[in-house]
Design a protein around this motif. Structure first.
Motif, PDB file in Angstrom:
ATOM      1  N   ARG A 131       0.842  -1.193   0.000  1.00  0.00           N
ATOM      2  CA  ARG A 131       0.000   0.000   0.000  1.00  0.00           C
ATOM      3  C   ARG A 131       0.882   1.250   0.000  1.00  0.00           C
ATOM      4  O   ARG A 131       2.081   1.184   0.247  1.00  0.00           O
ATOM      5  CB  ARG A 131      -0.881   0.030   1.256  1.00  0.00           C
ATOM      6  CG  ARG A 131      -1.855  -1.124   1.390  1.00  0.00           C
ATOM      7  CD  ARG A 131      -2.522  -1.084   2.746  1.00  0.00           C
ATOM      8  NE  ARG A 131      -3.497  -2.148   2.918  1.00  0.00           N
ATOM      9  CZ  ARG A 131      -4.797  -2.028   2.666  1.00  0.00           C
ATOM     10  NH1 ARG A 131      -5.273  -0.864   2.233  1.00  0.00           N
ATOM     11  NH2 ARG A 131      -5.622  -3.039   2.853  1.00  0.00           N
ATOM     12  N   SER A 132       0.251   2.395  -0.245  1.00  0.00           N
ATOM     13  CA  SER A 132       0.982   3.649  -0.094  1.00  0.00           C
ATOM     14  C   SER A 132       1.254   3.874   1.390  1.00  0.00           C
ATOM     15  O   SER A 132       0.575   3.312   2.261  1.00  0.00           O
ATOM     16  CB  SER A 132       0.170   4.813  -0.652  1.00  0.00           C
ATOM     17  OG  SER A 132      -0.979   5.050   0.152  1.00  0.00           O
ATOM     18  N   SER A 134       0.715   6.517   3.133  1.00  0.00           N
ATOM     19  CA  SER A 134      -0.425   7.192   3.761  1.00  0.00           C
ATOM     20  C   SER A 134      -1.543   6.197   4.083  1.00  0.00           C
ATOM     21  O   SER A 134      -2.191   6.297   5.134  1.00  0.00           O
ATOM     22  CB  SER A 134      -0.944   8.318   2.860  1.00  0.00           C
ATOM     23  OG  SER A 134      -1.330   7.805   1.596  1.00  0.00           O
ATOM     24  N   ASP A 135      -1.775   5.226   3.207  1.00  0.00           N
ATOM     25  CA  ASP A 135      -2.770   4.186   3.497  1.00  0.00           C
ATOM     26  C   ASP A 135      -2.330   3.335   4.686  1.00  0.00           C
ATOM     27  O   ASP A 135      -3.144   2.960   5.542  1.00  0.00           O
ATOM     28  CB  ASP A 135      -2.979   3.292   2.279  1.00  0.00           C
ATOM     29  CG  ASP A 135      -3.831   3.946   1.201  1.00  0.00           C
ATOM     30  OD1 ASP A 135      -4.505   4.942   1.519  1.00  0.00           O
ATOM     31  OD2 ASP A 135      -3.811   3.462   0.060  1.00  0.00           O
ATOM     32  N   GLU A 160       8.743  11.169   2.490  1.00  0.00           N
ATOM     33  CA  GLU A 160       8.189   9.897   2.952  1.00  0.00           C
ATOM     34  C   GLU A 160       9.229   9.119   3.747  1.00  0.00           C
ATOM     35  O   GLU A 160       8.890   8.421   4.703  1.00  0.00           O
ATOM     36  CB  GLU A 160       7.681   9.071   1.763  1.00  0.00           C
ATOM     37  CG  GLU A 160       6.420   9.609   1.139  1.00  0.00           C
ATOM     38  CD  GLU A 160       5.517   8.524   0.587  1.00  0.00           C
ATOM     39  OE1 GLU A 160       6.027   7.419   0.298  1.00  0.00           O
ATOM     40  OE2 GLU A 160       4.296   8.781   0.461  1.00  0.00           O
TER      41      GLU A 160
END
Length: 288
Positions: A131-132, A134-135, A160
């Protein structure tokens, strides 16, 4: 009955890069002969060599730390509690001697103290969940306090990589604390909140100004030591005094031990097992 010999080296902060260690048959024969039978059996059940090496180094760490303190390797005996945490059978040292081992990424680490409760955790700064980021953070929301999330996500423009490093640092802090108190991560981690004052960690110095809050109340009796082992691994030590007049000195950095350091004063407690060692060496290093 075991007792601590002298007053030197009561504290330990050790690290071993097990991923860079490619044991020879003779090294394994020596190392595994220093293990209790149940320890040896447990390590032998690992499918991959990487995990077996990490666990083996952890057991040698424990034997070296306690053996150095009491001056009698052959009498050092460990058992595991219901949560799988090793403890000394000899009750004379249980109240004064505390030690904890962690392994993740490329490193096994140990923190040991006399007169303190101690917990340690190491974490590789990486994310490969698919997943990203943020997810992933949204999935982990309930494990961190709102104040911690502000620190983890940083200011506008924070990369990030920086966010991930701060996330791993907070997780490492929480793990070191819950390991020290012996509760594991079954506790509500959102109630355990850390306030970080020094934003950047380094491999050259220990950061010791991070504060712990539980249910909004500062726990000033708890102290935390943080640093980088290298650019990809952070480590945290949690400790508090349990005996009067125990030393409050901070360890300067983790000491990187070699295999020769680990076995320098060890004593064999079982016969060399060539078949066991050859099976160990034939394991795949890690999943392909």
């Amino acid at each position: 009955m075991l007792s601590v010999v002298g007053t030197k080296n009561l504290s330990a902060r050790w690290a071993f890069n097990f991923s860079a260690w490619h044991p020879t048959e003779s090294q394994l024969l020596l190392a595994t002969s220093c293990l209790q039978p149940e320890e040896k059996e447990r390590i032998g059940r690992f499918v991959y060599k990487k995990d077996a090496k990490a666990s083996l180094i952890g057991r040698l760490f424990l034997r070296k730390y306690v053996g150095d303190l009491v001056g009698d390797y052959s009498s050092v005996k460990f058992e595991r509690d219901e949560k799988g945490k090793p403890y000394l059978i000899d009750k004379s040292l249980q109240d004064s001697l505390s030690f904890n081992v962690s392994h993740q990424g490329n490193f096994t680490v140990l923190a040991g103290e006399v007169g303190k409760i101690v917990g340690v955790d190491v974490m590789k700064i990486e994310y490969s969940g698919g997943r990203s980021l943020s997810d992933f953070f949204r999935l982990m929301t309930r494990h961190f306090s709102p104040e911690e999330w502000v620190t983890i996500k940083g200011y506008y423009g924070t990369s990030e990589r920086e966010k991930l490093a701060m996330f791993c640092r907070h997780w490492c802090l929480k793990e070191s604390y819950v390991k020290a108190i012996g509760s594991g991560i079954t506790v509500d981690l959102q109630k355990i909140s850390f306030r970080i004052h020094t934003r950047m960690l380094s491999a050259n110095a220990v950061v010791a100004d991070t504060k712990l809050f539980v249910d909004g109340n500062e726990k000033s009796e708890w102290h935390f030591e943080e640093m980088l082992l290298d650019s990809e691994h952070c480590v945290s030590v949690a400790w508090k005094d349990v005996l009067p007049k125990s030393s409050a000195s901070i360890q300067p950095t983790f000491k990187f031990l070699s295999f020769e350091d680990l076995v320098q004063n060890c004593e064999s407690i079982s016969s060399p097992d060539l078949a066991y060692c050859r099976n160990f060496l034939e394991k795949e290093e890690k999943p392909s």
